[in-house]
Design a protein around this motif. Sequence first.
Motif, short mmCIF file in Angstrom:
data_model
loop_
_atom_site.label_atom_id
_atom_site.label_comp_id
_atom_site.label_asym_id
_atom_site.label_seq_id
_atom_site.Cartn_x
_atom_site.Cartn_y
_atom_site.Cartn_z
N HIS A 29 4.33 -7.79 -10.55
CA HIS A 29 3.08 -7.75 -11.04
C HIS A 29 2.57 -6.66 -11.07
N PHE A 30 1.36 -6.25 -12.01
CA PHE A 30 0.41 -5.69 -12.70
C PHE A 30 -0.13 -4.90 -10.78
N ALA A 31 -0.03 -4.06 -10.31
CA ALA A 31 -0.49 -2.91 -9.03
C ALA A 31 -1.21 -2.11 -9.56
N THR A 32 -2.54 -1.65 -9.02
CA THR A 32 -3.93 -0.59 -9.37
C THR A 32 -4.44 -0.38 -8.35
N ARG A 33 -4.43 0.62 -7.73
CA ARG A 33 -5.03 1.44 -6.98
C ARG A 33 -6.45 1.90 -6.66
N ILE A 34 -7.62 1.49 -6.70
CA ILE A 34 -8.82 2.11 -7.27
C ILE A 34 -9.43 3.16 -5.45
N LYS A 35 -9.90 4.05 -5.81
CA LYS A 35 -10.49 4.92 -4.71
C LYS A 35 -11.84 5.17 -5.56
N THR A 36 -12.91 4.54 -4.18
CA THR A 36 -14.51 4.84 -4.08
C THR A 36 -14.31 7.00 -3.96
N LYS A 37 -15.54 7.50 -4.81
CA LYS A 37 -15.53 8.66 -4.91
C LYS A 37 -15.73 9.71 -3.22
N ASP A 38 -16.23 8.87 -2.56
CA ASP A 38 -16.62 9.00 -1.69
C ASP A 38 -15.35 9.34 -0.75
N LYS B 51 0.46 -1.24 -0.35
CA LYS B 51 0.21 0.07 0.19
C LYS B 51 1.34 1.31 -0.45
N LYS B 52 1.97 0.88 0.62
CA LYS B 52 2.72 2.45 0.82
C LYS B 52 3.36 2.79 -0.29
N GLU B 53 4.37 1.52 -1.46
CA GLU B 53 4.82 1.08 -2.78
C GLU B 53 3.91 1.55 -3.56
N THR B 54 2.37 1.74 -2.82
CA THR B 54 1.88 1.81 -4.35
C THR B 54 1.12 3.42 -3.78
N LYS C 27 -13.76 6.12 1.39
CA LYS C 27 -13.98 6.22 2.52
C LYS C 27 -13.87 4.34 2.37
N TRP C 28 -14.00 4.02 0.92
CA TRP C 28 -12.84 2.51 0.04
C TRP C 28 -12.84 2.41 -0.91
N GLU C 29 -11.15 1.98 -0.59
CA GLU C 29 -10.09 1.88 -1.13
C GLU C 29 -9.39 0.62 -1.89
N PHE C 30 -9.20 0.30 -3.17
CA PHE C 30 -8.73 -1.63 -3.70
C PHE C 30 -7.46 -1.41 -4.09
N LEU C 31 -6.95 -2.54 -3.65
CA LEU C 31 -5.53 -2.65 -4.06
C LEU C 31 -5.52 -4.02 -4.42
N PHE C 32 -5.64 -4.04 -6.19
CA PHE C 32 -5.21 -4.87 -6.89
C PHE C 32 -3.84 -5.66 -7.05
N LEU C 33 -3.69 -6.65 -7.45
CA LEU C 33 -2.70 -7.29 -7.51
C LEU C 33 -2.50 -8.99 -8.87
N ILE C 34 -2.25 -8.59 -9.85
CA ILE C 34 -2.46 -9.32 -10.76
C ILE C 34 -0.60 -9.63 -11.72
N PRO C 35 -0.62 -10.85 -11.05
CA PRO C 35 0.94 -11.29 -12.19
C PRO C 35 0.65 -11.02 -13.48
N THR C 36 1.91 -10.30 -14.10
CA THR C 36 1.98 -9.94 -14.92
C THR C 36 1.62 -10.70 -15.96
N LYS C 37 2.54 -11.82 -15.53
CA LYS C 37 1.98 -13.44 -16.79
C LYS C 37 1.14 -14.01 -17.04
N GLU C 38 0.34 -14.09 -15.33
CA GLU C 38 -0.71 -13.88 -16.34
C GLU C 38 -1.92 -13.38 -16.73
N LEU C 39 -1.66 -11.59 -16.62
CA LEU C 39 -1.85 -11.05 -17.42
C LEU C 39 -1.88 -10.48 -19.22
N PHE C 40 -0.72 -10.84 -18.96
CA PHE C 40 -0.09 -11.39 -20.62
C PHE C 40 -0.67 -12.41 -21.30
N GLU C 41 -0.50 -13.55 -20.60
CA GLU C 41 -0.94 -15.39 -21.30
C GLU C 41 -1.06 -14.94 -22.83
N ASN C 42 -3.10 -14.01 -22.53
CA ASN C 42 -3.11 -14.18 -23.93
C ASN C 42 -2.45 -13.64 -24.92
#
Length: 167
Positions: A50-59, A32-35, A61-76
């Motif tokens: 890993h591809f990391a993305t952070r999404i915050k809600t409009k208010d 969380k600190k890194e991103t 209050k909620w924050e989402f941190l997603f990590l997806i291995p790059t290998k899996e993300l670009f497999e197709n």
Amino acid sequence: LPQIKHYELKTSIYHEGDLFYSRLIDDTEAIKKETENKRYMTLWLRGEPHFATRIKTKDKKWEFLFLIPTKELFENMYRINRFLYLTYFVLFIIFTILIIGSSKRIASPIIKLSSEMKLIDETDFVTNKQLELPQQASEEVSILYYEFYQMINKIDTLVNKNLKQQL
């Protein structure tokens, strides 16, 4: 949280800054600190990108941190790339075979005419002047054959005329 397609999604959810839910194996707070202040980035976890993305809600209050291995993300994409390279290779082989076949088909009547010219030079001139035109000859090659035969007939006429004058 549901899986997105077949990706192994590593997720952390924060509510008002506190960890609410986590499927991350590694240190969630360090990630969380890194991103912080970044919407997305590439992180190295356990030696893999890993591809990391952070999404915050409009208010906020909620924050989402997603990590997806790059290998899996670009497999197709990798799979499509391999397929395209294979397709290009096969098409290259097919076009090479077609070009070689076409060039042989185009050149064969000319090669035959050349060999007939050499044969006339090496053997009896008169017996070889009736040569066959190849069936697959183009119009240009047909003209070349015709002019060659006209030249042979003219030479034959001149030779015969010269022989008659000498006798």
